[in-house]
Design a protein around this motif. Structure first.
Motif, PDB file in Angstrom:
ATOM      1  N   ASN A 200       1.874  15.964  -6.599  1.00 35.51           N
ATOM      2  CA  ASN A 200       1.811  14.889  -5.605  1.00 35.51           C
ATOM      3  C   ASN A 200       3.036  13.974  -5.655  1.00 35.51           C
ATOM      4  OD1 ASN A 200       1.104  13.751  -8.095  1.00 35.51           O
ATOM      5  ND2 ASN A 200      -0.085  12.114  -7.125  1.00 35.51           N
ATOM      6  N   ILE A 201       4.104  14.441  -6.293  1.00 41.72           N
ATOM      7  CA  ILE A 201       5.357  13.684  -6.351  1.00 41.72           C
ATOM      8  C   ILE A 201       6.359  14.323  -5.392  1.00 41.72           C
ATOM      9  CG2 ILE A 201       7.232  12.841  -7.790  1.00 41.72           C
ATOM     10  CD1 ILE A 201       4.521  11.666  -8.521  1.00 41.72           C
ATOM     11  N   PHE A 202       6.875  13.533  -4.458  1.00 39.00           N
ATOM     12  CA  PHE A 202       7.838  14.007  -3.471  1.00 39.00           C
ATOM     13  C   PHE A 202       9.211  13.423  -3.780  1.00 39.00           C
ATOM     14  CE2 PHE A 202       3.740  14.567  -1.662  1.00 39.00           C
ATOM     15  CZ  PHE A 202       3.836  15.697  -0.863  1.00 39.00           C
ATOM     16  N   ARG A 203      10.229  14.266  -3.659  1.00 37.84           N
ATOM     17  CA  ARG A 203      11.590  13.865  -4.003  1.00 37.84           C
ATOM     18  C   ARG A 203      12.504  14.055  -2.811  1.00 37.84           C
ATOM     19  NH1 ARG A 203      15.351  17.248  -8.113  1.00 37.84           N
ATOM     20  NH2 ARG A 203      15.146  18.649  -6.332  1.00 37.84           N
ATOM     21  N   MET A 204      13.356  13.048  -2.543  1.00 37.46           N
ATOM     22  CA  MET A 204      14.344  13.108  -1.466  1.00 37.46           C
ATOM     23  C   MET A 204      15.709  12.725  -2.013  1.00 37.46           C
ATOM     24  SD  MET A 204      11.740  11.286   1.157  1.00 37.46           S
ATOM     25  CE  MET A 204      10.779  10.751  -0.266  1.00 37.46           C
ATOM     26  N   GLU A 205      16.760  13.323  -1.451  1.00 37.03           N
ATOM     27  CA  GLU A 205      18.113  13.113  -1.960  1.00 37.03           C
ATOM     28  C   GLU A 205      18.936  12.323  -0.953  1.00 37.03           C
ATOM     29  OE1 GLU A 205      21.874  15.732  -3.763  1.00 37.03           O
ATOM     30  OE2 GLU A 205      20.046  16.726  -3.051  1.00 37.03           O
ATOM     31  N   GLY A 206      19.852  11.485  -1.474  1.00 35.25           N
ATOM     32  CA  GLY A 206      20.726  10.729  -0.586  1.00 35.25           C
ATOM     33  C   GLY A 206      21.289   9.505  -1.275  1.00 35.25           C
ATOM     34  N   THR A 207      21.688   8.523  -0.471  1.00 35.10           N
ATOM     35  CA  THR A 207      22.136   7.226  -0.964  1.00 35.10           C
ATOM     36  C   THR A 207      21.000   6.238  -0.750  1.00 35.10           C
ATOM     37  OG1 THR A 207      24.464   7.677  -0.454  1.00 35.10           O
ATOM     38  CG2 THR A 207      23.827   5.378  -0.696  1.00 35.10           C
ATOM     39  N   PHE A 208      20.570   5.587  -1.831  1.00 31.43           N
ATOM     40  CA  PHE A 208      19.409   4.709  -1.769  1.00 31.43           C
ATOM     41  C   PHE A 208      19.766   3.355  -2.388  1.00 31.43           C
ATOM     42  CE2 PHE A 208      17.794   9.095  -2.261  1.00 31.43           C
ATOM     43  CZ  PHE A 208      17.255   9.236  -0.991  1.00 31.43           C
ATOM     44  N   PRO A 209      20.200   2.398  -1.579  1.00 27.40           N
ATOM     45  CA  PRO A 209      20.537   1.077  -2.124  1.00 27.40           C
ATOM     46  C   PRO A 209      19.335   0.439  -2.803  1.00 27.40           C
ATOM     47  CG  PRO A 209      20.406   1.020   0.286  1.00 27.40           C
ATOM     48  CD  PRO A 209      20.342   2.454  -0.112  1.00 27.40           C
ATOM     49  N   CYS A 210      19.585  -0.138  -3.973  1.00 26.83           N
ATOM     50  CA  CYS A 210      18.511  -0.752  -4.758  1.00 26.83           C
ATOM     51  C   CYS A 210      18.845  -2.209  -5.045  1.00 26.83           C
ATOM     52  CB  CYS A 210      18.322  -0.004  -6.075  1.00 26.83           C
ATOM     53  SG  CYS A 210      17.792   1.716  -5.874  1.00 26.83           S
ATOM     54  N   ASP A 211      17.820  -3.023  -5.288  1.00 21.85           N
ATOM     55  CA  ASP A 211      18.045  -4.424  -5.619  1.00 21.85           C
ATOM     56  C   ASP A 211      18.401  -4.567  -7.090  1.00 21.85           C
ATOM     57  OD1 ASP A 211      15.678  -4.201  -7.058  1.00 21.85           O
ATOM     58  OD2 ASP A 211      14.460  -5.222  -5.550  1.00 21.85           O
ATOM     59  N   GLU A 212      18.526  -5.815  -7.546  1.00 19.14           N
ATOM     60  CA  GLU A 212      18.975  -6.060  -8.917  1.00 19.14           C
ATOM     61  C   GLU A 212      17.985  -5.558  -9.960  1.00 19.14           C
ATOM     62  OE1 GLU A 212      16.654  -9.474  -7.356  1.00 19.14           O
ATOM     63  OE2 GLU A 212      18.383  -8.313  -6.659  1.00 19.14           O
ATOM     64  N   LYS A 213      16.740  -5.296  -9.544  1.00 15.02           N
ATOM     65  CA  LYS A 213      15.738  -4.765 -10.467  1.00 15.02           C
ATOM     66  C   LYS A 213      15.593  -3.246 -10.359  1.00 15.02           C
ATOM     67  CE  LYS A 213      12.995  -9.003 -10.727  1.00 15.02           C
ATOM     68  NZ  LYS A 213      11.649  -9.610 -10.547  1.00 15.02           N
ATOM     69  N   GLY A 214      16.476  -2.623  -9.590  1.00 11.78           N
ATOM     70  CA  GLY A 214      16.452  -1.171  -9.456  1.00 11.78           C
ATOM     71  C   GLY A 214      15.453  -0.640  -8.457  1.00 11.78           C
ATOM     72  N   ARG A 215      14.870  -1.526  -7.645  1.00 14.42           N
ATOM     73  CA  ARG A 215      13.895  -1.100  -6.648  1.00 14.42           C
ATOM     74  C   ARG A 215      14.589  -0.725  -5.348  1.00 14.42           C
ATOM     75  NH1 ARG A 215      10.399  -6.531  -7.362  1.00 14.42           N
ATOM     76  NH2 ARG A 215      12.491  -7.248  -6.766  1.00 14.42           N
ATOM     77  N   PRO A 216      14.246   0.420  -4.766  1.00  7.89           N
ATOM     78  CA  PRO A 216      14.897   0.827  -3.511  1.00  7.89           C
ATOM     79  C   PRO A 216      14.604  -0.168  -2.395  1.00  7.89           C
ATOM     80  CG  PRO A 216      13.002   2.235  -3.993  1.00  7.89           C
ATOM     81  CD  PRO A 216      13.219   1.384  -5.207  1.00  7.89           C
ATOM     82  N   ILE A 217      15.636  -0.496  -1.624  1.00  8.50           N
ATOM     83  CA  ILE A 217      15.497  -1.410  -0.492  1.00  8.50           C
ATOM     84  C   ILE A 217      15.148  -0.557   0.719  1.00  8.50           C
ATOM     85  CG2 ILE A 217      16.612  -3.235   0.857  1.00  8.50           C
ATOM     86  CD1 ILE A 217      18.555  -3.596  -1.515  1.00  8.50           C
ATOM     87  N   MET A 218      13.870  -0.372   0.963  1.00 12.19           N
ATOM     88  CA  MET A 218      13.401   0.625   1.914  1.00 12.19           C
ATOM     89  C   MET A 218      13.829   0.319   3.353  1.00 12.19           C
ATOM     90  SD  MET A 218      12.060   2.886   0.055  1.00 12.19           S
ATOM     91  CE  MET A 218      11.338   3.929   1.335  1.00 12.19           C
ATOM     92  N   ARG A 219      14.028  -0.944   3.701  1.00  3.01           N
ATOM     93  CA  ARG A 219      14.411  -1.260   5.079  1.00  3.01           C
ATOM     94  C   ARG A 219      15.832  -0.793   5.400  1.00  3.01           C
ATOM     95  NH1 ARG A 219      14.884  -6.016   2.195  1.00  3.01           N
ATOM     96  NH2 ARG A 219      16.799  -7.259   2.483  1.00  3.01           N
ATOM     97  N   TRP A 220      16.603  -0.427   4.368  1.00  6.07           N
ATOM     98  CA  TRP A 220      17.955   0.084   4.573  1.00  6.07           C
ATOM     99  C   TRP A 220      18.021   1.600   4.400  1.00  6.07           C
ATOM    100  CZ3 TRP A 220      20.766  -3.966   0.987  1.00  6.07           C
ATOM    101  CH2 TRP A 220      20.672  -5.244   1.581  1.00  6.07           C
ATOM    102  N   ILE A 221      16.877   2.234   4.285  1.00  5.55           N
ATOM    103  CA  ILE A 221      16.817   3.676   4.038  1.00  5.55           C
ATOM    104  C   ILE A 221      16.083   4.346   5.190  1.00  5.55           C
ATOM    105  CG2 ILE A 221      15.999   5.473   2.460  1.00  5.55           C
ATOM    106  CD1 ILE A 221      16.141   3.364   0.216  1.00  5.55           C
ATOM    107  N   GLY A 222      16.606   5.482   5.650  1.00  4.71           N
ATOM    108  CA  GLY A 222      16.022   6.182   6.798  1.00  4.71           C
ATOM    109  C   GLY A 222      14.780   6.968   6.444  1.00  4.71           C
ATOM    110  N   VAL A 223      13.873   6.329   5.734  1.00  2.00           N
ATOM    111  CA  VAL A 223      12.600   6.931   5.349  1.00  2.00           C
ATOM    112  C   VAL A 223      11.501   5.916   5.606  1.00  2.00           C
ATOM    113  CG1 VAL A 223      11.236   7.958   3.490  1.00  2.00           C
ATOM    114  CG2 VAL A 223      13.695   8.327   3.569  1.00  2.00           C
ATOM    115  N   ASP A 224      10.444   6.354   6.232  1.00  2.10           N
ATOM    116  CA  ASP A 224       9.276   5.511   6.487  1.00  2.10           C
ATOM    117  C   ASP A 224       8.123   6.049   5.640  1.00  2.10           C
ATOM    118  OD1 ASP A 224       7.398   3.769   7.529  1.00  2.10           O
ATOM    119  OD2 ASP A 224       6.996   5.024   9.283  1.00  2.10           O
TER     120      ASP A 224
END
Length: 348
Positions: A200-224
């Protein structure tokens, strides 16, 4: 600076050979407009410069201002590979079907001049920074975005001209200006595939900007992603790597423009995964596919061993076929994926 002073400064800085100096001065004394013939006129060591650039005739003063870019040579031994011809080549490739591409190249040259003369950034840094940030050569668009960032940074009194993570700094300023941020779409992992799965783990590849805590900034990523149990990223210093989603029965994952935008150029969102509790039988799709195949309801019913009334209830949405009949329907109607006969329920 007077023209004569500017010419003398260029001669001393870029031409050590006395013969080349004389040729350079001779050409400029005889021309008010400079064309790319000047490079071959200077000799074989320079002729390749004119051949590698889209070089329309330009006024002499403009030519002199751009000399630092024309004659810059990257230090390959120091892993510096960026140079003018790479950027010009990318600009030509990306705009070669547009009549205005020469105008766009002029905008690009003006951006180079701003970086050098207004912001005092060395030429070596100008050509290398977009490559460092993207991990790729020929990044003309990123260089133009850099100039825009600097203009916005000046407005907000930000002194960092060369931010460590450009797109995080740039997107933050774009959002302050209420402008759309740069969105990073998924990279194709395999031919036609944008997501991999382990249980049940899905993996996607690309550039994923993250915040200072290493969390992906989803609003800047083309994934919903909707209703995920957990979302995290594993990226390098350029924020390139993998995005992971731990899914549950109600998780929905969609990717932006994975197989191209809509016909009108707007963003298209493609379903990459839908949890089982989000899936419903699509009776309208069944009807459309049957008509596409040129078959009657009676023919379908006969071929799968069901009564006509039973089949009609499937097309009207009164009942759903069980797995036994679903497999037979897929066989008769040449349906390769179950998703062709399912639809996704509304997700919050």
């Amino acid at each position: 600076m007077e023209m004569e002073q500017l010419i003398n400064q260029v001669v001393l800085q870029y031409f050590q050979n006395k013969g080349v100096q004389e040729k350079f001065l001779d050409y400029l004394n005889r021309h008010d407009v400079v064309s790319r013939e000047i490079f071959s006129y200077l000799g074989k060591d320079y002729s390749n410069i004119g051949d590698s650039l889209l070089f329309p005739p330009i006024p002499k003063k403009v030519f002199l201002r751009r000399i630092p870019f024309y004659f810059y040579k990257p230090d390959i031994s120091a892993d510096r590979v960026g140079c003018l011809s790479q950027y010009i080549n990318s600009f030509y490739i990306n705009n070669r079907n547009e009549e205005s591409y020469r105008d766009k190249i002029e905008v690009f040259y003006e951006a180079l001049e701003k970086l050098l003369y207004d912001y005092k950034i060395p030429v070596s840094e100008i050509f290398e920074y977009p490559i460092i940030q993207s991990g790729r050569i020929e990044q003309a668009d990123l260089l133009l975005q850099w100039v825009h960032y600097l203009e916005l940074a000046q407005k907000y009194d930000i002194e960092d001209l060369i931010p460590q993570h450009f797109f995080i700094s740039y997107n933050s300023l774009l959002e302050k200006e209420k402008l759309p941020p740069v969105i990073f779409d998924l990279k194709e992992m395999y031919i036609g595939e944008y997501v991999g799965r382990t249980k049940n783990i899905f993996r996607m590849e690309g550039t994923f900007p993250c915040d200072e805590k290493g969390r992906p900034i989803m609003r800047w990523i083309g994934v919903d992603v909707r209703n995920a149990t957990r979302i995290w990223a594993e990226v390098n210093e350029k924020h390139k790597g993998y995005l992971f989603v731990e899914a549950n029965p109600k998780t929905l994952i969609r990717g932006r423009n994975c197989w191209g935008p809509n016909d009108d150029g707007s963003d298209a969102w493609y379903e990459l995964y839908a949890g089982p509790q989000l899936m419903e039988f699509d009776f309208e799709a069944l009807k459309d596919i049957r008509k596409r195949e040129g078959l009657t309801q009676q023919q379908i019913a006969d071929w799968i061993g069901a009564s006509l009334r039973t089949y009609q209830k499937w097309e009207s949405g009164d009942t759903n076929p069980d797995c036994y009949y679903l497999l037979r329907l897929m066989n008769v109607l040449d349906i390769r994926q179950v998703s062709e006969l399912t639809k996704i329920v509304d997700v919050d």
